[in-house]
Design a protein around this motif. Structure first.
Motif, PDB file in Angstrom:
ATOM      1  N   UNK A 100       0.838  -1.269  -0.001  1.00  0.00           N
ATOM      2  CA  UNK A 100       0.076   0.025  -0.117  1.00  0.00           C
ATOM      3  C   UNK A 100       0.819   1.203   0.125  1.00  0.00           C
ATOM      4  N   UNK A 101       1.876   1.241   0.651  1.00  0.00           N
ATOM      5  CA  UNK A 101       2.786   2.479   0.797  1.00  0.00           C
ATOM      6  C   UNK A 101       3.360   2.726  -0.542  1.00  0.00           C
ATOM      7  N   UNK A 102       4.022   1.248  -1.107  1.00  0.00           N
ATOM      8  CA  UNK A 102       4.755   1.713  -2.517  1.00  0.00           C
ATOM      9  C   UNK A 102       3.588   2.375  -3.534  1.00  0.00           C
ATOM     10  N   UNK A 103       2.358   1.858  -3.417  1.00  0.00           N
ATOM     11  CA  UNK A 103       1.353   2.185  -4.562  1.00  0.00           C
ATOM     12  C   UNK A 103       0.856   3.602  -4.252  1.00  0.00           C
ATOM     13  N   UNK A 104       0.695   4.042  -3.051  1.00  0.00           N
ATOM     14  CA  UNK A 104       0.295   5.442  -2.764  1.00  0.00           C
ATOM     15  C   UNK A 104       1.652   6.390  -3.142  1.00  0.00           C
ATOM     16  N   UNK A 105       2.718   5.718  -2.895  1.00  0.00           N
ATOM     17  CA  UNK A 105       4.008   6.960  -3.331  1.00  0.00           C
ATOM     18  C   UNK A 105       3.933   7.355  -4.650  1.00  0.00           C
ATOM     19  N   UNK A 146      -7.042   3.832   2.554  1.00  0.00           N
ATOM     20  CA  UNK A 146      -7.050   2.146   2.039  1.00  0.00           C
ATOM     21  C   UNK A 146      -8.117   2.232   0.780  1.00  0.00           C
ATOM     22  N   UNK A 147      -9.182   2.963   0.570  1.00  0.00           N
ATOM     23  CA  UNK A 147     -10.089   2.632  -0.364  1.00  0.00           C
ATOM     24  C   UNK A 147      -9.648   2.902  -1.804  1.00  0.00           C
ATOM     25  N   UNK A 148      -8.920   3.960  -1.732  1.00  0.00           N
ATOM     26  CA  UNK A 148      -7.839   4.200  -3.033  1.00  0.00           C
ATOM     27  C   UNK A 148      -6.879   3.059  -3.513  1.00  0.00           C
ATOM     28  N   UNK A 149      -6.258   2.555  -2.454  1.00  0.00           N
ATOM     29  CA  UNK A 149      -5.314   1.279  -2.566  1.00  0.00           C
ATOM     30  C   UNK A 149      -6.088   0.215  -3.093  1.00  0.00           C
ATOM     31  N   UNK A 150      -7.267  -0.051  -2.582  1.00  0.00           N
ATOM     32  CA  UNK A 150      -8.282  -1.309  -3.005  1.00  0.00           C
ATOM     33  C   UNK A 150      -8.554  -1.009  -4.477  1.00  0.00           C
ATOM     34  N   UNK A 151      -9.113   0.340  -4.827  1.00  0.00           N
ATOM     35  CA  UNK A 151      -9.619   0.612  -6.009  1.00  0.00           C
ATOM     36  C   UNK A 151      -8.707   0.607  -7.309  1.00  0.00           C
ATOM     37  N   UNK A 152      -7.318   1.086  -6.704  1.00  0.00           N
ATOM     38  CA  UNK A 152      -6.437   1.025  -7.872  1.00  0.00           C
ATOM     39  C   UNK A 152      -6.039  -0.346  -8.035  1.00  0.00           C
ATOM     40  N   UNK A 153      -5.882  -1.334  -7.005  1.00  0.00           N
ATOM     41  CA  UNK A 153      -5.709  -2.554  -7.161  1.00  0.00           C
ATOM     42  C   UNK A 153      -6.437  -3.488  -8.280  1.00  0.00           C
ATOM     43  N   UNK A 154      -7.931  -3.178  -7.681  1.00  0.00           N
ATOM     44  CA  UNK A 154      -9.009  -3.709  -8.451  1.00  0.00           C
ATOM     45  C   UNK A 154      -8.753  -3.415 -10.110  1.00  0.00           C
ATOM     46  N   UNK A 155      -8.786  -2.300 -10.113  1.00  0.00           N
ATOM     47  CA  UNK A 155      -8.778  -1.869 -11.565  1.00  0.00           C
ATOM     48  C   UNK A 155      -7.366  -2.317 -12.399  1.00  0.00           C
ATOM     49  N   UNK A 156      -6.114  -2.619 -11.567  1.00  0.00           N
ATOM     50  CA  UNK A 156      -4.973  -2.951 -12.403  1.00  0.00           C
ATOM     51  C   UNK A 156      -5.085  -4.444 -12.564  1.00  0.00           C
TER      52      UNK A 156
END
Length: 457
Positions: free
Chosen positions: A113-118, A433-443
């Motif tokens: 999550x840290x790497x994604x948001x960074x 966290x919702x941003x992390x979940x959304x980006x992950x699902x989309x990818x």
């Protein structure tokens, strides 16, 4: 001095009390569940990304994704893997290793999550370099500049007084003096010169050195550890059994020693685990933000492997050697000397201390380099690019003086600033966290669609 040490101990006990342990591990559990056990399901893909070539010529960033990972690993694979594990086992017994595993497993989701948001929230600074990390995703994602500044302030504190300088320099000094009998003043001078030469070159210089040293030093130490395990293969099952049993029953290791509780074992293992792999601390995403990539999820997966390499592999090897050889229970040994003795015992030869010392020197040196960059980015965030040179000067002075600081105070101070740095970052991760979940699902939905399209062709 005794009163000051006592005060630091009380502050450390408060900072690393149940609330922070719950927040740290709880955040990892929450992200693990929300991401569908990503550290298990997607680990093969993450490792594939790490070891495969990726065309990043048209991507924004300062260094390659691999170099960004090596920079992060250079800061995490350090004294925590050798001295930190020994300190954890000394304080909490073999059970501390189990709690290091727990923290590392859930910490992989946190690191993802840290790497994604960074990468998602990174910016370009006035010098044209990428800047990112918790201070940016807290400010730009949560719209909370106060919390972002608090994180950056504690980040500088960790660089100056925690993981970055004193702990690493002291470990190099102790190991080199103990094994090679090099005078302390000579160690301090040579180390200061080397750090100065590399860090003045900025992220590209640090990443270049890290990309060469990190794979070499990790492979060197892992192979040496495997040799010890192979020579003492029959003792491994009993060592693992003691680690698991004493995690919940400290008396199994200490024989009913007064004052040793499960909470103390947990705190020792989790605190040292965070010191080693830095999951939840918020440091690694600062390096991840510099990666040449257009995909925040891809870089999140690559960042996640850092905790896997650091704690699941290297810390585990060190811990099992310590427990298997029985040296952890020797009251006359501590820190690097304890790990030296364990490897000497395991190899039935004094050559073990040279293996540990060489690994420790490389590990600690690259950690100093990595944390110089982390502190620099926090300084730039708070005070602008004009403050980078004064920051580097202070950092170099602290490196020069680190050899002459008391080891006990170093670890206590490091734990305090680490905990304070983690709190605002964990709040940011939960809030986004919702941003992390959304980006992950989309990818992964897009990845599945591409795979289906290729199969239909």
């Amino acid at each position: 001095m005794e009163n000051f040490a006592l005060l630091l101990g009380q502050i450390n006990s408060f900072v690393w009390g149940p609330p922070l342990l719950i927040l740290l591990v709880g955040t990892g559990i929450y992200l693990t569940l929300g991401l569908g056990l990503i550290q298990v399901v997607r680990l093969p893909l993450a490792l594939k990304y790490v070891f495969s070539k990726h065309d990043d010529t048209d991507h924004q960033g300062d260094v390659s994704s691999f170099a960004a990972l090596c920079t992060a690993l250079s800061a995490t694979i350090g004294t925590g893997n050798i001295v930190g594990v020994a300190t954890a086992v000394k304080a909490g017994g073999p059970g501390a290793i189990f709690w290091m595993w727990v923290a590392a497993f859930f910490g992989m989701a946190t690191k993802y999550a840290e790497g994604l948001l960074a990468v998602k929230y990174r910016v370009i600074d006035a010098n044209g370099q990428m800047s990112g990390g918790p201070m940016y995703y807290i400010e730009r994602g949560l719209n909370n500049r106060i919390l972002a500044k608090i994180f950056a302030l504690f980040g500088i504190g960790v660089a100056f007084f925690g993981i970055g300088t004193f702990a690493q320099v002291n470990a190099i000094k102790d190991a080199a003096h103990l094994t090679f009998h090099i005078p302390v003043i000579m160690i301090a001078v040579v180390l200061t010169i080397l750090v100065t030469l590399v860090t003045l070159g900025g992220i590209k210089s640090i990443a270049r050195v890290a990309s060469r040293l990190v794979p070499f030093m990790a492979t060197f130490f892992i192979l040496g550890s495997f040799i010890v395990l192979a020579l003492n293969f029959g003792k491994i099952p009993a060592a693992v059994a003691l680690i698991v049993e004493s995690a919940f029953n400290p008396s199994a290791a200490f024989g009913g020693a007064a004052g040793i509780s499960v909470i103390m074992v947990m705190r020792s293992g989790i605190a040292r685990g965070v010191f080693s792999n830095e999951s939840g601390l918020g440091s690694a995403p600062i390096a991840a933000a510099a990666a040449k990539t257009n995909s925040c999820v891809r870089q999140g997966l690559i960042a996640m492997t850092g905790t896997f390499f650091d704690s699941i592999i290297i810390c585990t090897l060190t811990g099992i050697v310590l427990v298997m050889t029985g040296t952890w229970n020797d009251p006359s040994l501590a820190g690097a000397a304890l790990t030296n003795a364990a490897f000497n015992t395991g190899l039935h030869s004094s050559i073990g201390q040279y293996l540990v010392t060489t690994g420790l020197i490389f590990f600690a040196f690259t950690t100093i380099l990595g944390w110089n960059y982390y502190g620099e980015r926090c300084t730039e965030y708070l005070f602008g690019v004009k403050a980078i040179k004064p920051y580097k000067l202070i950092y170099i002075v602290l490196v020069a003086s680190g050899s002459f600081i008391n080891l006990g105070l170093i670890w206590t101070l490091a734990d305090i600033v680490n905990g304070l740095m983690a709190i605002p970052n964990l709040i940011g991760l939960i809030g986004l966290s919702r941003v992390v979940f959304a980006e992950t699902r989309s990818y992964f939905n897009e990845l599945t669609d591409k795979q289906l399209a290729l199969e239909q062709q």
